[in-house]
Motif scaffolding. Structure first.
Motif: not given
Length: 116
Positions: A99-116
């Motif tokens: 669950s933690f890894l799924i959450g972290r992966l989501g955070i990474i993707i959301l952070t990456w999308i947010k910067k664009d």
């Protein structure tokens, strides 16, 4: 098979972890669909994912204490029974880490999308 593992790992710890995983996935999807700032969603995912891993390790520690109490009262325990008990004790932290890894992966993707 999933529900067998959830019951085997202890419903008191495994079912809340399943609900936490579902909540994390819902928040990740919400973050993708949200047009504005996703900082609050990212922070919430981070906190909930951290709670999942801690809840899993708490389940492991409580399970191991119960197992050691049983070993102490029975005395001699076969390696097969010990291995089975250890397998069950590791299910909550593994699910919490997943669950933690799924959450972290989501955070990474959301952070990456947010910067664009």
């Amino acid at each position: 098979m999933l529900f067998d593992r959830l019951n085997e790992g202890g419903p008191f710890f495994m079912y809340p972890l399943l609900l936490i995983l579902i909540l994390i996935i819902i928040l990740i999807v919400k973050g993708f669909l949200q047009k504005g700032s996703v900082d609050k969603t990212i922070s919430l995912i981070s906190s909930i994912a951290l709670f999942a891993i801690v809840w899993g390790f708490l389940g492991q520690i409580i399970g191991l204490i119960g197992a050691f109490d049983a070993i102490e009262s029975y005395g001699d325990v076969s390696p097969e029974i010990m291995a089975g008990g250890l397998k069950i004790a590791f299910l909550p932290p593994v699910f919490g880490m997943f669950s933690f890894l799924i959450g972290r992966l989501g955070i990474i993707i959301l952070t990456w999308i947010k910067k664009d």
